[in-house]
Design a protein around this motif. Structure first.
Motif, PDB file in Angstrom:
ATOM      1  N   ASN A   7       1.121  -1.762  -0.126  1.00 49.82           N
ATOM      2  CA  ASN A   7       0.461  -0.138  -0.167  1.00 49.82           C
ATOM      3  C   ASN A   7       0.906   1.181   0.405  1.00 49.82           C
ATOM      4  OD1 ASN A   7       0.855   0.320   2.573  1.00 49.82           O
ATOM      5  ND2 ASN A   7      -1.784   0.005   3.423  1.00 49.82           N
ATOM      6  N   SER A   8       0.151   2.350  -0.579  1.00 52.43           N
ATOM      7  CA  SER A   8       1.181   3.710  -0.266  1.00 52.43           C
ATOM      8  C   SER A   8       0.754   4.181   1.110  1.00 52.43           C
ATOM      9  CB  SER A   8       0.893   4.363  -1.494  1.00 52.43           C
ATOM     10  OG  SER A   8      -1.292   4.571  -1.250  1.00 52.43           O
ATOM     11  N   GLY A   9       1.270   5.238   1.463  1.00 51.42           N
ATOM     12  CA  GLY A   9       1.312   5.835   2.822  1.00 51.42           C
ATOM     13  C   GLY A   9       3.009   6.544   2.933  1.00 51.42           C
ATOM     14  N   ASP A  10       3.237   6.918   4.345  1.00 51.33           N
ATOM     15  CA  ASP A  10       3.929   7.204   4.561  1.00 51.33           C
ATOM     16  C   ASP A  10       4.637   6.329   5.167  1.00 51.33           C
ATOM     17  OD1 ASP A  10       3.643   9.915   4.758  1.00 51.33           O
ATOM     18  OD2 ASP A  10       2.644   9.341   7.153  1.00 51.33           O
ATOM     19  N   PRO A  11       6.342   6.147   4.590  1.00 51.07           N
ATOM     20  CA  PRO A  11       7.476   4.665   4.634  1.00 51.07           C
ATOM     21  C   PRO A  11       7.851   5.240   5.933  1.00 51.07           C
ATOM     22  CG  PRO A  11       8.443   6.839   3.595  1.00 51.07           C
ATOM     23  CD  PRO A  11       7.316   7.483   3.723  1.00 51.07           C
ATOM     24  N   ILE A  12       8.083   3.487   5.825  1.00 51.65           N
ATOM     25  CA  ILE A  12       8.021   2.715   7.801  1.00 51.65           C
ATOM     26  C   ILE A  12      10.024   3.607   8.019  1.00 51.65           C
ATOM     27  CG2 ILE A  12       7.976   1.028   8.988  1.00 51.65           C
ATOM     28  CD1 ILE A  12       6.349   0.129   7.660  1.00 51.65           C
ATOM     29  N   GLN A  60       9.465   6.146  -0.189  1.00 52.98           N
ATOM     30  CA  GLN A  60       8.435   6.779  -0.143  1.00 52.98           C
ATOM     31  C   GLN A  60       7.281   6.057  -1.596  1.00 52.98           C
ATOM     32  OE1 GLN A  60       8.768   9.296   0.558  1.00 52.98           O
ATOM     33  NE2 GLN A  60      10.381   9.396   1.467  1.00 52.98           N
ATOM     34  N   ASN A  61       7.526   5.095  -2.006  1.00 45.93           N
ATOM     35  CA  ASN A  61       6.195   5.369  -3.436  1.00 45.93           C
ATOM     36  C   ASN A  61       5.593   3.815  -2.759  1.00 45.93           C
ATOM     37  OD1 ASN A  61       7.717   6.128  -5.617  1.00 45.93           O
ATOM     38  ND2 ASN A  61       8.969   4.452  -5.625  1.00 45.93           N
ATOM     39  N   GLU A  62       6.081   2.596  -1.199  1.00 49.13           N
ATOM     40  CA  GLU A  62       5.610   1.697  -1.233  1.00 49.13           C
ATOM     41  C   GLU A  62       5.632   1.317   0.271  1.00 49.13           C
ATOM     42  OE1 GLU A  62       4.334  -1.179  -4.352  1.00 49.13           O
ATOM     43  OE2 GLU A  62       6.084  -2.108  -3.489  1.00 49.13           O
ATOM     44  N   THR A  63       4.927   0.572   0.337  1.00 52.47           N
ATOM     45  CA  THR A  63       4.985  -0.601   1.799  1.00 52.47           C
ATOM     46  C   THR A  63       4.725  -1.544   1.210  1.00 52.47           C
ATOM     47  OG1 THR A  63       5.814   1.780   3.505  1.00 52.47           O
ATOM     48  CG2 THR A  63       4.871  -0.976   4.519  1.00 52.47           C
ATOM     49  N   ARG A  64       5.849  -2.214   1.389  1.00 54.69           N
ATOM     50  CA  ARG A  64       5.593  -4.213   0.544  1.00 54.69           C
ATOM     51  C   ARG A  64       5.545  -5.187   1.502  1.00 54.69           C
ATOM     52  NH1 ARG A  64       3.972  -6.875  -3.822  1.00 54.69           N
ATOM     53  NH2 ARG A  64       4.190  -4.312  -5.183  1.00 54.69           N
ATOM     54  N   PHE A  65       4.514  -5.762   2.202  1.00 48.29           N
ATOM     55  CA  PHE A  65       5.104  -7.452   2.937  1.00 48.29           C
ATOM     56  C   PHE A  65       4.887  -8.226   2.301  1.00 48.29           C
ATOM     57  CE2 PHE A  65       4.006  -4.428   6.195  1.00 48.29           C
ATOM     58  CZ  PHE A  65       4.893  -4.341   7.173  1.00 48.29           C
ATOM     59  N   THR A  66       6.187  -8.952   2.521  1.00 46.47           N
ATOM     60  CA  THR A  66       5.998 -10.446   1.351  1.00 46.47           C
ATOM     61  C   THR A  66       5.791 -12.029   1.964  1.00 46.47           C
ATOM     62  OG1 THR A  66       7.490  -9.403  -0.298  1.00 46.47           O
ATOM     63  CG2 THR A  66       7.146 -10.881  -0.069  1.00 46.47           C
ATOM     64  N   PHE A  67       5.614 -12.198   2.089  1.00 41.38           N
ATOM     65  CA  PHE A  67       5.391 -13.744   2.560  1.00 41.38           C
ATOM     66  C   PHE A  67       6.420 -14.326   1.262  1.00 41.38           C
ATOM     67  CE2 PHE A  67       3.355 -17.282   2.690  1.00 41.38           C
ATOM     68  CZ  PHE A  67       3.191 -18.337   4.254  1.00 41.38           C
ATOM     69  N   ARG A  68       7.580 -15.240   2.238  1.00 40.27           N
ATOM     70  CA  ARG A  68       8.133 -16.292   1.213  1.00 40.27           C
ATOM     71  C   ARG A  68       7.645 -17.820   1.935  1.00 40.27           C
ATOM     72  NH1 ARG A  68      10.274 -12.965  -2.248  1.00 40.27           N
ATOM     73  NH2 ARG A  68      11.354 -11.326  -1.587  1.00 40.27           N
ATOM     74  N   MET A  69       7.487 -18.309   0.858  1.00 43.63           N
ATOM     75  CA  MET A  69       7.202 -20.229   1.557  1.00 43.63           C
ATOM     76  C   MET A  69       8.183 -21.078   0.579  1.00 43.63           C
ATOM     77  SD  MET A  69       6.185 -21.883   4.058  1.00 43.63           S
ATOM     78  CE  MET A  69       5.238 -21.213   5.464  1.00 43.63           C
ATOM     79  N   PRO A  70       8.666 -21.942   0.947  1.00 39.96           N
ATOM     80  CA  PRO A  70       9.467 -23.071  -0.165  1.00 39.96           C
ATOM     81  C   PRO A  70       8.245 -24.119  -0.082  1.00 39.96           C
ATOM     82  CG  PRO A  70      10.194 -23.366   2.267  1.00 39.96           C
ATOM     83  CD  PRO A  70       9.889 -22.408   2.266  1.00 39.96           C
ATOM     84  N   LEU A  71       8.393 -24.400  -1.498  1.00 35.46           N
ATOM     85  CA  LEU A  71       7.310 -25.354  -1.936  1.00 35.46           C
ATOM     86  C   LEU A  71       8.561 -26.756  -2.015  1.00 35.46           C
ATOM     87  CD1 LEU A  71       5.356 -23.106  -4.184  1.00 35.46           C
ATOM     88  CD2 LEU A  71       4.050 -23.794  -1.890  1.00 35.46           C
ATOM     89  N   ASN A  72       7.703 -27.816  -0.939  1.00 34.45           N
ATOM     90  CA  ASN A  72       8.286 -28.908  -1.307  1.00 34.45           C
ATOM     91  C   ASN A  72       7.644 -29.842  -2.374  1.00 34.45           C
ATOM     92  OD1 ASN A  72      10.641 -28.274   0.673  1.00 34.45           O
ATOM     93  ND2 ASN A  72       8.654 -28.708   2.412  1.00 34.45           N
TER      94      ASN A  72
END
Length: 81
Positions: A7-12, A60-72
């Motif tokens: 999402n956009s908004g103030d950067p963390i 400045q453009n976005e805050t992104r949360f990424t969940f990474r999971m290995p696929l077995n």
């Protein structure tokens, strides 16, 4: 597998990103918001328990949360011919 939410908004601030997934840090990062600051900690611990990870990036453009999971991929049992 990767799953992202942005999402956009103030950067963390980068100093806060380093502590974002620690428990009870919300008051230090955004004191005006309510909550215990456990949500991201719990989510990251669930990801870690399953061999994955949760990370955050913010600019400045976005805050992104990424969940990474290995696929077995299960090995296909070979039948003797």
């Amino acid at each position: 597998m990767n799953l992202s939410v942005a999402n956009s908004g103030d950067p963390i601030p980068q100093a806060a990103i380093a502590r974002l997934f620690q428990p009870f840090t919300r008051d230090e990062i955004r004191p005006s918001q309510q909550g215990l600051g456990l949500g991201l900690y719990i989510a990251s611990e669930i990801a870690r328990a399953h061999g994955g990870q949760l990370e955050a990036r913010s600019d400045q453009n976005e805050t992104r949360f990424t969940f990474r999971m290995p696929l077995n991929t299960p090995e296909v049992a070979r039948q003797p011919s």
